[in-house]
Scaffold this active site. Structure first.
Site, PDB file in Angstrom:
ATOM      1  N   GLU A   1       3.085 -33.146  -8.725  1.00 19.48           N
ATOM      2  CA  GLU A   1       4.354 -33.439  -8.057  1.00 19.48           C
ATOM      3  C   GLU A   1       4.540 -32.530  -6.855  1.00 19.48           C
ATOM      4  O   GLU A   1       3.671 -31.708  -6.529  1.00 19.48           O
ATOM      5  CB  GLU A   1       5.527 -33.263  -9.029  1.00 19.48           C
ATOM      6  CG  GLU A   1       5.755 -31.845  -9.509  1.00 19.48           C
ATOM      7  CD  GLU A   1       6.903 -31.738 -10.512  1.00 19.48           C
ATOM      8  OE1 GLU A   1       7.405 -32.772 -10.984  1.00 19.48           O
ATOM      9  OE2 GLU A   1       7.301 -30.590 -10.823  1.00 19.48           O
TER      10      GLU A   1
ATOM     11  N   ASP B   1      13.246 -25.761  -5.944  1.00 19.30           N
ATOM     12  CA  ASP B   1      12.700 -26.780  -5.037  1.00 19.30           C
ATOM     13  C   ASP B   1      13.071 -26.508  -3.584  1.00 19.30           C
ATOM     14  O   ASP B   1      13.628 -27.362  -2.882  1.00 19.30           O
ATOM     15  CB  ASP B   1      13.199 -28.180  -5.440  1.00 19.30           C
ATOM     16  CG  ASP B   1      12.964 -28.491  -6.905  1.00 19.30           C
ATOM     17  OD1 ASP B   1      11.966 -27.998  -7.462  1.00 19.30           O
ATOM     18  OD2 ASP B   1      13.777 -29.237  -7.494  1.00 19.30           O
TER      19      ASP B   1
END
Length: 353
Positions: free
Chosen positions: A225, A52
Site C-alpha cells: 500500500e 500517513d
C-alpha cells in the site's frame, strides 16, 4: 518622650532611606533570560500524532496533509522543520447527510491551474473504501471552495481502493493506488491506470506489485500500500509500504523502472527483494512507512517524510507520529534511506532554511 537631637537625626535618615528603597523596588524590573532559538536543528518527531504524512512543494511553500479520520486538514509552511508551528486548517468536512467516513491518506497536488486533493473514504456502500478527489481553483489552497469531483475509479473494475497518488511519465499522468483484485479478496496490491484528467481514469487497471516476500506478509492481511513516486537521474521509483500497519514490521519496499519506460507494462518494473527502510527498536521507531518526499528550500537535499510509532505494539492508530530525515543515493542510482532516526533526536535543518 522627647528624643535627643542626635537620635532624631538618625531616625529621620533611616526613614528616608527606607522610603527611597521601597520606591525603587516598585519601579524596577528584572530582565528575563535571553531567548535561545536554535536556528540549525530540529527535533524528531515533527508532529506527535499525524499518520500517513504527505508534502507537496510549490512556490516556496510546503503543503502538508495527514490522516485525521473525519475531515481534511492542511498546513502551509515555508520551513518543514517548523511544521508544528503552522496552523492546521480544516479545508473540507463531509457535508451533512454525506456518506463519507474513515477519511484516510489525503494528498494535495496542483494540476493545470487548480488544486486537487485525493483521499480514501468509506462511502457506506460498495464493500468498503474508495478514492475520491476534490478540486479548488483558488491560487492558495488554504482559501477558496473545494468541489467534490466524486470517486476516481475504472467503472468496470471498481473494487476496494485506498492511498491514491499521481505519477507523471512520458507526458502522461497515471494514477496509482492500493486495492483488492476482486470483492472477496482481502490482499492489498498496487495498481496503476492512465488518467484522462485529474478526476477520471481511462483504460484498464494494471497490477504492478503484490505481497510475495515474507517481509511483505507480516500481519493480516498481506499488504502492499501507500505507493509514492520518486524520480532520480534516469530512473523512476515507486516506494511503497508492506506488511500490515498493525505490526512493528511495517516497512518500505521499492519498485524501479526507467524514466522512459511504459509504466503500464509490469515488465518495466523491478522489485527490490529486501525492504529499503525498516524499524529501529533501539531508537523507538516502530512500523515506519506511508511516506512522501520533498527537497530542501535550496534544492540541494532530498528528504523523506514518514510515520512511525514510538513504542512496540501501537499499531495503526493515532500514536503514529510524523518524522522526516535527509536521505542519499546509492552508486546504482537507488535511494538510500538509512534507518529511522531515534525518537528525540536533534538533526540539522534542511539546507536553505
Amino acid at each position: 518622650m522627647l528624643l535627643k537631637p542626635v537620635l532624631r537625626k538618625l531616625l529621620t535618615l533611616s526613614l528616608i532611606v527606607s522610603l527611597g528603597g521601597c520606591k525603587k523596588s516598585e519601579n524596577s524590573t528584572v530582565a528575563p533570560p535571553p531567548l535561545v532559538v536554535d536556528e540549525t536543528t530540529y527535533s524528531t518527531p515533527l508532529l506527535a500524532s499525524a499518520p500517513d504524512p504527505w508534502v507537496y512543494q510549490k512556490d516556496g511553500f510546503y503543503y502538508f496533509m495527514s490522516t485525521t479520520g473525519g475531515n481534511l486538514s492542511l498546513r502551509k509552511t515555508a520551513k518543514m522543520s517548523e511544521l508544528s508551528k503552522a496552523p492546521a486548517k480544516v479545508i473540507w468536512t463531509p457535508p451533512p447527510g454525506n456518506t463519507y467516513r474513515d477519511i484516510w491518506a489525503p494528498e494535495i497536488y496542483f494540476f493545470d491551474g487548480k488544486w486537487y486533493v485525493y483521499f480514501s473514504a468509506d462511502p457506506f456502500c460498495c464493500n468498503g473504501h474508495r478514492v475520491f478527489v476534490l478540486e479548488n481553483s483558488s491560487p492558495d489552497p488554504t482559501t477558496g471552495t473545494w468541489v467534490d469531483k466524486g470517486r476516481i475509479a475504472n467503472p468496470t473494475e471498481d473494487f476496494w481502493a485506498i492511498d491514491g497518488t499521481v505519477m507523471e511519465q512520458n507526458g502522461q499522468r497515471y494514477f496509482l493506488w492500493s486495492g483488492h483484485r476482486e470483492t472477496a479478496d482481502g490482499v492489498q496490491r498496487l495498481y496503476i491506470s492512465k488518467m484522462s484528467n485529474p478526476w477520471t481514469l481511462t483504460g484498464p487497471r494494471v497490477e504492478l506489485s503484490s505481497p510475495e516476500y515474507e517481509w511483505e506478509k507480516k500481519g493480516e492481511p498481506d499488504v502492499n500500500e501507500g505507493p509514492e513516486v520518486l524520480k532520480h537521474g534516469n530512473k523512476t521509483f515507486i516506494v511503497y509500504s508492506a506488511s500490515h500497519c498493525s505490526t512493528d514490521d511495517y516497512a518500505l519496499g521499492l519498485l524501479s523502472a526507467s524514466q522512459t519506460a511504459d509504466p503500464l507494462d509490469p515488465k518495466s518494473w523491478t522489485k527490490t527483494p529486501t525492504p529499503v527502510f525498516v524499524k529501529n527498536p533501539t531508537g523507538n521507531a516502530f512500523g515506519p512507512g506511508h511516506n512522501g518526499f520533498f527537497q530542501s528550500p535550496d534544492g540541494k537535499e532530498d528528504w523523506l517524510i514518514y510515520h512511525a510509532n514510538v513504542a512496540t505494539g501501537q499499531g495503526c492508530g493515532d500514536a503514529r507520529s510524523t518524522r522526516m530525515q535527509k536521505f542519499s543515493w546509492n552508486a546504482d542510482g537507488t535511494p538510500n534511506f538509512g534507518q529511522p532516526v531515534p525518537t528525540g533526536s536533534k538533526l540539522p535543518r534542511p539546507s536553505g532554511e
